[in-house]
Design a protein around this motif. Structure first.
Motif: not given
Length: 523
Positions: A53-63, A86-97
């Motif tokens: 909560x409260x973190x900027x998109x840049x901070x979420x991407x780097x940290x 995004x603001x306060x959240x991040x999502x990582x999508x993994x696609x497998x074989x």
């Protein structure tokens, strides 16, 4: 082949019972087969989510996103990694074989999250979470909940607590997602100047709000003969309740929350909204469970809609804004019409060549037995009625009839030879035993030909199973349905077709000329 044909020619009831069993099994499977627009193709996809909560998109991407990508990228079988911060959240999508087991991949994802937890910011509310995603499970229905009087937060509350729970109990429904708003919440926007003027900090405000809604044990206080029951007040729910909250009390000078902040009734997430017909609305997306019949599931939901509308306020409207069943019904209806039309055209061509309706009925009876029997094979293999499997049956209508025609023509050749031999002696009736002999002799002679014909076609269609990837998954049902229809046709051509020829072809002299197409080709 010769012995098998002789067995069923002498026992026509056995061939009829075998054909009836194939047809009954296919009709039973038709009621059990799920309906879908396309074959089910599962893509092993896992989505990892983290919030700060409260973190900027840049901070979420780097940290947050970068350490997660490094840890998750070392998992075997990962074909692509995509992240969105995004603001306060991040999502990582993994696609497998495609051959990767999704459950094994999920265990490795959890292990990678546990290993990278020490590199993530300490202010995260909890560990990153993950969900298994199947892009092929698209929603089958969307419902919109709107009202001219109720705010979106109240609509969302009704949709998530009442409608979603009821819809999830409908047979065939796998998941119900509510979007377009969020649950009601009170938003406190602190004014820094007012805090500094009164010598307060953000932590003082946070502590006052947390203490106001703390759940403490309820007890009693006793003194001499007096006893006081202690009861907690009702939890704060609205902005008016929070506005009167005391942040500090020094010497009778009360500083309330409304003095240092703007308190308003709002929602948990202000960045989500939904509209239907230019009116704020909450959208419910309904997905089916794997293997469920889309048409039956949608019909069951439509049957529940009157009861669901009765549970809502009077001025609330529940509308269907998306329904995938009409397109599926139309596609299958066109497929069935095309299948019936192709069967009729095949029978018409056979009759035009043979010139005898009685003789043309023999391959005409073998055709539906093979196609209906293929439905039983589809159910046994776990397939569904979709565009590609129905197209396979349409293509099979022109292929499976070849087996019956080959057997019929060879039997007819032996009958004509027997008639020619008897014509030299002045006899015209060849006898039923001669027809039987021509039937099992003709069926036995073309046994290897039938195996070669069907074997070549099976090799052609089975070869798609070795392509791998999405193409192989998508056309698996098409090729195997065709193979099943041809194998059943091969069995029918050496059992039912010779029996029909032995007991259905006329034993008398030939009274009909060849068909018009046969005469045209002969000239």
């Amino acid at each position: 082949m010769h012995a098998l044909a002789r067995f069923f020619i002498r026992r026509p009831v056995g061939s009829a019972m075998l054909a009836a069993a194939i047809v009954l099994a296919g009709l039973l499977a038709l009621r059990l087969l799920p309906v879908a627009p396309l074959p089910r193709v599962d893509f092993p996809v896992i989505q990892v989510r983290a919030s700060l909560p409260g973190a900027s998109p840049e901070s979420m991407a780097s940290t947050v996103a970068a350490p997660l990508e490094r840890a998750l990228g070392s998992i075997a079988g990962v074909t692509s990694i995509r992240s969105s911060s995004n603001q306060g959240s991040t999502g990582v999508t993994l696609q497998f074989d495609l051959n990767r087991d999704i459950d094994d991949a999920a265990r490795e994802v959890q292990a990678a999250i546990n290993a990278v937890r020490g590199q993530l910011p300490s202010g995260m509310v909890g560990n990153p979470s993950f969900v298994k995603v199947n892009p092929s499970q698209a929603p089958i229905m969307a419902l919109a909940l709107s009202s001219p009087r109720l705010p979106p937060s109240a609509l969302y509350d009704n949709a998530s607590t009442v409608l979603a729970q009821k819809l999830a109990q409908v047979a065939g429904v796998g998941e119900v997602t509510v979007d377009g708003s969020s649950l009601p919440a009170v938003r406190v926007q602190v004014q820094p100047q007012a805090l500094a003027h009164r010598g307060l900090s953000l932590d003082d405000v946070r502590r006052a709000i947390a203490d106001a809604n703390a759940w403490r044990p309820v007890g009693a206080v006793e003194r001499d003969a007096s006893r006081w029951q202690i009861a907690l007040p009702a939890p704060l729910r609205t902005a008016a309740d929070f506005s009167a909250l005391v942040v500090r009390n020094e010497g009778g000078a009360l500083v309330r929350l409304s003095d240092v902040a703007e308190v308003s009734d709002s929602v948990e997430n202000r960045y989500t909204a939904g509209y239907h017909n230019n009116r704020p609305a909450v959208v419910l997306l309904v997905s089916r469970r794997p293997g469920a019949n889309i048409v039956q599931t949608v019909d069951a939901i439509h049957a529940q809609l009157p009861q669901l509308r009765a549970l809502l306020p009077a001025d609330t409207q529940l509308s269907v804004v998306m329904d995938r069943s009409p397109g599926i019904r139309a596609t299958l209806r066109e497929g069935r019409f095309t299948l019936v039309l192709s069967c009729l055209l095949v029978m018409a061509v056979v009759w035009a060549f043979l010139g005898s309706l009685r003789t043309a009925l023999i391959p005409a009876l073998a055709l539906p037995v093979s196609l209906v029997g293929a439905l039983a094979a589809m159910w046994w293999l776990g397939f569904s009625l979709n565009n590609l499997s129905v197209m396979a049956l349409i293509v099979a209508a022109g292929l499976v009839v070849d087996d019956a025609i080959v057997v019929l023509e060879n039997i007819q050749r032996h009958l004509e030879r027997a008639r020619a031999a008897l014509a030299a002696t002045g006899r015209r009736e060849i006898g039923r035993r001669t027809v039987w002999r021509a039937a099992f002799t003709g069926a036995g002679e073309v046994g290897f030909t039938l195996l070669a014909m069907n074997g070549a076609l099976i090799v052609v269609f089975v070869s798609t199973l070795f392509m791998g990837g999405v193409v192989e998954r998508l056309f698996r049902e098409f090729s195997l349905t065709l193979v099943a229809a041809m194998l059943i046709s091969l069995a029918v051509s050496v059992t039912l077709t010779p029996a029909l020829c032995a007991h259905g072809l006329p034993a008398g002299p030939r009274t009909r000329a060849p068909g018009p197409l046969a005469r045209l080709i002969a000239t």
